[in-house]
Design a protein around this motif. Structure first.
Motif, PDB file in Angstrom:
ATOM      1  N   ALA A 144       0.829  -1.205   0.000  1.00 20.92           N
ATOM      2  CA  ALA A 144       0.000   0.000   0.000  1.00 20.92           C
ATOM      3  C   ALA A 144       0.868   1.262   0.000  1.00 20.92           C
ATOM      4  N   TRP A 145       1.942   1.260   0.762  1.00 21.00           N
ATOM      5  CA  TRP A 145       2.848   2.404   0.823  1.00 21.00           C
ATOM      6  C   TRP A 145       3.480   2.651  -0.552  1.00 21.00           C
ATOM      7  N   LEU A 146       3.927   1.577  -1.195  1.00 22.92           N
ATOM      8  CA  LEU A 146       4.517   1.718  -2.532  1.00 22.92           C
ATOM      9  C   LEU A 146       3.496   2.257  -3.530  1.00 22.92           C
ATOM     10  N   GLU A 147       2.273   1.762  -3.468  1.00 21.98           N
ATOM     11  CA  GLU A 147       1.232   2.263  -4.371  1.00 21.98           C
ATOM     12  C   GLU A 147       0.941   3.732  -4.109  1.00 21.98           C
ATOM     13  N   LEU A 148       0.871   4.106  -2.834  1.00 25.86           N
ATOM     14  CA  LEU A 148       0.560   5.479  -2.462  1.00 25.86           C
ATOM     15  C   LEU A 148       1.596   6.453  -3.015  1.00 25.86           C
ATOM     16  N   PHE A 149       2.856   6.092  -2.958  1.00 25.15           N
ATOM     17  CA  PHE A 149       3.903   7.032  -3.351  1.00 25.15           C
ATOM     18  C   PHE A 149       4.531   6.759  -4.713  1.00 25.15           C
ATOM     19  N   GLN A 150       4.317   5.555  -5.280  1.00 29.50           N
ATOM     20  CA  GLN A 150       4.915   5.239  -6.573  1.00 29.50           C
ATOM     21  C   GLN A 150       3.913   4.673  -7.569  1.00 29.50           C
ATOM     22  N   GLY A 151       2.625   4.749  -7.265  1.00 29.31           N
ATOM     23  CA  GLY A 151       1.604   4.214  -8.163  1.00 29.31           C
ATOM     24  C   GLY A 151       1.650   4.888  -9.524  1.00 29.31           C
ATOM     25  N   VAL A 152       1.259   4.148 -10.560  1.00 31.41           N
ATOM     26  CA  VAL A 152       1.389   4.646 -11.933  1.00 31.41           C
ATOM     27  C   VAL A 152       0.372   5.725 -12.277  1.00 31.41           C
ATOM     28  N   ASN A 153      -0.696   5.828 -11.491  1.00 28.39           N
ATOM     29  CA  ASN A 153      -1.703   6.863 -11.745  1.00 28.39           C
ATOM     30  C   ASN A 153      -2.422   7.190 -10.441  1.00 28.39           C
ATOM     31  N   TYR A 154      -3.290   8.180 -10.492  1.00 21.17           N
ATOM     32  CA  TYR A 154      -4.006   8.599  -9.283  1.00 21.17           C
ATOM     33  C   TYR A 154      -4.882   7.490  -8.714  1.00 21.17           C
ATOM     34  N   PHE A 155      -5.463   6.666  -9.575  1.00 25.17           N
ATOM     35  CA  PHE A 155      -6.301   5.567  -9.102  1.00 25.17           C
ATOM     36  C   PHE A 155      -5.496   4.609  -8.248  1.00 25.17           C
ATOM     37  N   ARG A 156      -4.304   4.213  -8.731  1.00 24.58           N
ATOM     38  CA  ARG A 156      -3.463   3.274  -7.987  1.00 24.58           C
ATOM     39  C   ARG A 156      -2.975   3.911  -6.676  1.00 24.58           C
ATOM     40  N   ARG A 157      -2.683   5.206  -6.707  1.00 22.78           N
ATOM     41  CA  ARG A 157      -2.244   5.885  -5.491  1.00 22.78           C
ATOM     42  C   ARG A 157      -3.391   5.958  -4.481  1.00 22.78           C
ATOM     43  N   ALA A 158      -4.602   6.238  -4.953  1.00 26.66           N
ATOM     44  CA  ALA A 158      -5.764   6.262  -4.069  1.00 26.66           C
ATOM     45  C   ALA A 158      -6.028   4.869  -3.501  1.00 26.66           C
ATOM     46  N   LEU A 159      -5.820   3.845  -4.303  1.00 20.12           N
ATOM     47  CA  LEU A 159      -5.993   2.474  -3.835  1.00 20.12           C
ATOM     48  C   LEU A 159      -5.036   2.189  -2.682  1.00 20.12           C
ATOM     49  N   GLY A 160      -3.787   2.618  -2.809  1.00 17.08           N
ATOM     50  CA  GLY A 160      -2.831   2.454  -1.723  1.00 17.08           C
ATOM     51  C   GLY A 160      -3.280   3.174  -0.463  1.00 17.08           C
ATOM     52  N   LEU A 161      -3.776   4.393  -0.617  1.00 11.51           N
ATOM     53  CA  LEU A 161      -4.252   5.168   0.527  1.00 11.51           C
ATOM     54  C   LEU A 161      -5.434   4.480   1.201  1.00 11.51           C
ATOM     55  N   PHE A 162      -6.388   4.005   0.414  1.00 13.61           N
ATOM     56  CA  PHE A 162      -7.560   3.340   0.980  1.00 13.61           C
ATOM     57  C   PHE A 162      -7.188   2.053   1.704  1.00 13.61           C
ATOM     58  N   VAL A 163      -6.217   1.316   1.174  1.00  9.44           N
ATOM     59  CA  VAL A 163      -5.775   0.089   1.849  1.00  9.44           C
ATOM     60  C   VAL A 163      -5.097   0.437   3.173  1.00  9.44           C
ATOM     61  N   LEU A 164      -4.255   1.464   3.179  1.00  6.47           N
ATOM     62  CA  LEU A 164      -3.627   1.881   4.438  1.00  6.47           C
ATOM     63  C   LEU A 164      -4.665   2.300   5.469  1.00  6.47           C
ATOM     64  N   ILE A 165      -5.624   3.104   5.058  1.00  8.41           N
ATOM     65  CA  ILE A 165      -6.683   3.535   5.973  1.00  8.41           C
ATOM     66  C   ILE A 165      -7.493   2.328   6.443  1.00  8.41           C
ATOM     67  N   GLY A 166      -7.797   1.424   5.525  1.00  8.63           N
ATOM     68  CA  GLY A 166      -8.549   0.224   5.879  1.00  8.63           C
ATOM     69  C   GLY A 166      -7.814  -0.643   6.880  1.00  8.63           C
ATOM     70  N   MET A 167      -6.496  -0.768   6.723  1.00 12.28           N
ATOM     71  CA  MET A 167      -5.710  -1.551   7.681  1.00 12.28           C
ATOM     72  C   MET A 167      -5.772  -0.926   9.069  1.00 12.28           C
ATOM     73  N   ILE A 168      -5.650   0.394   9.130  1.00 11.70           N
ATOM     74  CA  ILE A 168      -5.690   1.090  10.412  1.00 11.70           C
ATOM     75  C   ILE A 168      -7.054   0.916  11.079  1.00 11.70           C
ATOM     76  N   VAL A 169      -8.110   1.153  10.316  1.00 12.76           N
ATOM     77  CA  VAL A 169      -9.463   1.022  10.861  1.00 12.76           C
ATOM     78  C   VAL A 169      -9.730  -0.407  11.322  1.00 12.76           C
ATOM     79  N   PHE A 170      -9.326  -1.368  10.533  1.00 10.93           N
ATOM     80  CA  PHE A 170      -9.531  -2.785  10.897  1.00 10.93           C
ATOM     81  C   PHE A 170      -8.801  -3.120  12.185  1.00 10.93           C
ATOM     82  N   LYS A 171      -7.565  -2.674  12.321  1.00  9.64           N
ATOM     83  CA  LYS A 171      -6.791  -2.965  13.531  1.00  9.64           C
ATOM     84  C   LYS A 171      -7.364  -2.252  14.755  1.00  9.64           C
ATOM     85  N   LEU A 172      -7.871  -1.032  14.576  1.00 10.84           N
ATOM     86  CA  LEU A 172      -8.455  -0.306  15.697  1.00 10.84           C
ATOM     87  C   LEU A 172      -9.746  -0.943  16.177  1.00 10.84           C
ATOM     88  N   ASN A 173     -10.456  -1.625  15.296  1.00 12.31           N
ATOM     89  CA  ASN A 173     -11.734  -2.258  15.660  1.00 12.31           C
ATOM     90  C   ASN A 173     -11.570  -3.680  16.129  1.00 12.31           C
TER      91      ASN A 173
END
Length: 92
Positions: free
Chosen positions: A62-91
């Motif tokens: 997710a970190w690699l996608e967020l900062f090195q993704g080939v387009n905005y969609f892939r970068r957003a996907l990385g961000l959403f996965v990171l946020i999802g991991m955090i939310v899942f772990k907090l719950n």
């Protein structure tokens, strides 16, 4: 050559190809394998190790996608996965 429209920046790579999915890279392969193995080996130190490896590799992907993704969609996907991991772990 691509135009600089929002659509192009969101979905196209540098070669002008629309990219929504790609062949999995090493961190994603490690995440898939360790996640599946943790479903088979459900307790003990090996399960803990598999879960740590799975989380670490998914975070790396997710970190690699967020900062090195080939387009905005892939970068957003990385961000959403990171946020999802955090939310899942907090719950949990």
């Amino acid at each position: 050559m691509t135009n600089n429209t929002f659509f192009d920046k969101t979905f196209r790579d540098d070669d002008g190809q629309i990219v929504l999915a790609q062949i999995p890279n090493l961190p994603l392969i490690v995440w898939i394998v360790t996640s599946l193995l943790s479903l088979i080996i459900t307790n003990g130190k090996i399960n803990t190790l598999l879960e740590v490896l799975a989380n670490g590799s998914l975070f790396t992907w997710a970190w690699l996608e967020l900062f090195q993704g080939v387009n905005y969609f892939r970068r957003a996907l990385g961000l959403f996965v990171l946020i999802g991991m955090i939310v899942f772990k907090l719950n949990n």
